[in-house]
Design an enzyme around this catalytic site. Structure first.
Site, PDB file in Angstrom:
ATOM      1  N   GLU A 248       0.878  -1.170   0.000  1.00 52.97           N
ATOM      2  CA  GLU A 248       0.000   0.000   0.000  1.00 52.97           C
ATOM      3  C   GLU A 248       0.910   1.212   0.000  1.00 52.97           C
ATOM      4  OE1 GLU A 248      -1.570   3.057   0.320  1.00 52.97           O
ATOM      5  OE2 GLU A 248      -1.839   2.735   2.474  1.00 52.97           O
ATOM      6  N   CYS A 284      -2.594   8.738   3.025  1.00 55.22           N
ATOM      7  CA  CYS A 284      -2.471   8.214   1.663  1.00 55.22           C
ATOM      8  C   CYS A 284      -3.672   8.568   0.803  1.00 55.22           C
ATOM      9  CB  CYS A 284      -2.317   6.694   1.699  1.00 55.22           C
ATOM     10  SG  CYS A 284      -0.830   6.120   2.539  1.00 55.22           S
TER      11      CYS A 284
END
Length: 477
Positions: A248, A284
């Site tokens: 990720e 993010c």
């Protein structure tokens, strides 16, 4: 208050060390506490212990895994204020956001407790032709064995939880390296895990720096590496050998504001401000690119600028603070430099843009060139840019004109636009009528392109940490 020192954890047990790491209060810059640092021998011992724990963890019954996870959730709730304060200090995260992350930590362990007793298989019909009469198939999911985790600084509790809790639910022993900038949350999780009946060697939490974490990436005794962080993840994947890899790696999330949102701009602005600037933009899926229809662009811009200017920045320990410090001065200096580059290239500063140490003002810009780093790369700070579009196809193309694809958002009342966005946006998730920063801890979470591969979210992580094992049985008369 933080303890004076924290141990690391080796095979479920706290360990001290002559080598200590200073952990800074990210707002004051002063040393807040110190943590013990393991040596290379400790890393090897952790791997050996995890391998030995493979069978005991596989045999650790689902109800026992559930009990461990429920115990953790309860103890985290008991220590809620302590965890929030630790997070506020070590990450510089405003106390409201810190309290919210503790809530998500608890929920993630609760979800994992529920999933731990639901790792079911299926019955397969194999009688596809007369020659196969009497054959049946059955599957079960079995733990893959020892796994390694590397986590970042921005969610020191919940991103750890998204690896640790599924591993316990799946029956996999693990070795975790938290960020050396924010290790305290993980170590408090270790304190709670040490209270449980997990088999010896089920977990180790090693406060290593990146260069000493190579065995977690390269050692073939690990069957999976799960990494959350920056683009170095692709290098780690190349070095990981035959093990599974889940990455990720962030994004530069875009959010479309459709033409029909003129009467709902108060709500849209509220959510965009949150998405762009919560925890100083260090997320993010923080809103970085706001793509607004020409009909409502000017009104949206006016309200966004006014709302951004009202945000209170400063000491994250104060309840009224919305924008705290970035993780360190280097991070703030980097983004401040990108803002300067964008301005020199023709971008217009709407508000913010000033920096003092690791405090960067909440910043909005428009007319930022497409090739500017502030547009193309992940800002990972309190920054967002505005762009206008005239037709919906153009907006879709603008969102997709990115090397990243984690999550995207769209505010619209048109079902056809929502469905088109879902079908055409190149992202792991599309959020309709909210910001891409939205996440619930049971949903699949991950991206495409440079944003990574694989999915987190408890059930989806458990799938990666288990293998399907088939049994075929023939009925004999």
């Amino acid at each position: 208050m933080l303890e004076k020192t924290y141990p690391y954890y080796l095979a479920n047990q706290p360990q001290t060390s002559k080598t200590m790491l200073d952990v800074l209060d990210k707002y004051s810059g002063k040393v807040a506490t110190r943590v013990a640092v393991p040596d290379a021998k400790a890393v090897e011992k952790a791997i050996v212990a995890a391998v030995k724990a493979g069978t005991p963890m596989r045999e650790f019954k689902p109800w026992a895994r559930r009990d461990v996870l429920q115990h953790c959730a309860k103890r985290f709730a008991d220590r809620r204020d302590e965890l929030a304060e630790a997070l506020c200090i070590e990450a510089g995260k405003p106390i409201k956001d810190s309290a919210g992350e503790v809530t998500r930590l608890i929920e993630t362990f609760q979800i994992a407790a529920e999933e731990s007793v639901r790792t079911n298989g299926e019955t397969l019909n194999l009688e596809l032709a007369s020659r196969l009469d009497g054959y049946r198939g059955f599957t079960q999911r079995v733990p893959i064995g020892p796994v390694s985790f590397i986590t970042p600084f921005n969610f020191p509790l919940n991103l750890v939880a998204h690896k640790v809790a599924p591993a316990i639910a799946a029956g996999c022993p693990f070795v975790l390296k938290p960020s050396e900038k924010t290790p305290i949350g993980a170590l408090i999780i270790g304190q709670v895990l040490a209270e449980t009946d997990l088999p010896k060697g089920a977990f180790s939490i090693l406060t290593l720096d990146g260069k000493h974490a190579n065995p977690l990436v390269e050692d073939e005794r690990f069957k999976l590496l799960s990494f959350t962080g920056g683009q170095i993840g692709w290098d780690l994947k190349a070095r990981a050998g035959r093990k599974k890899v889940v990455l990720e790696l962030g994004g530069n999330a875009a959010c479309i504001v459709d033409a029909d949102q003129g009467a709902k701009l108060d709500y849209v602005v509220e959510r965009l401000i949150f998405g762009a600037f919560y925890q100083s933009g260090q997320s993010c899926i923080g809103v970085q690119r706001i793509i607004a229809h020409n009909d409502i662009y000017d009104a949206l811009k006016k309200r966004l600028v006014a709302a951004t200017k009202k945000l209170i920045a400063g000491d994250p320990k104060k309840k009224e603070t919305f924008v705290g410090p970035m993780i360190d001065e280097a991070a703030a200096e980097r983004l401040h430099g990108w803002i300067g580059e964008a301005r020199k290239a023709g971008g217009k500063l709407l508000c913010g843009g000033n920096r003092k140490g690791n405090m960067l003002e909440a910043t909005l810009m428009e007319n930022v060139p497409n090739d500017a780093r502030a547009n193309r790369l992940e800002a990972f700070g309190p920054f967002a840019l505005l762009t206008r579009f005239r037709n919906f196809g153009e907006a879709i193309a603008m969102v997709n004109d990115s090397d990243y694809g984690l999550q995207a958002g769209i505010f619209t009342d048109r079902l056809d636009h929502a469905m088109r966005a879902w079908n055409e946006l190149e992202a792991g998730g599309v959020v309709v009528n909210d910001v891409p920063s939205f996440r619930v801890d049971n949903m699949p979470y991950g991206g495409v392109k440079l944003s990574g591969l694989g999915r987190e979210g408890v059930r989806y992580a458990i799938e990666d940490m288990t293998d399907i094992r088939l049994m075929v049985m023939r009925e004999r008369g």
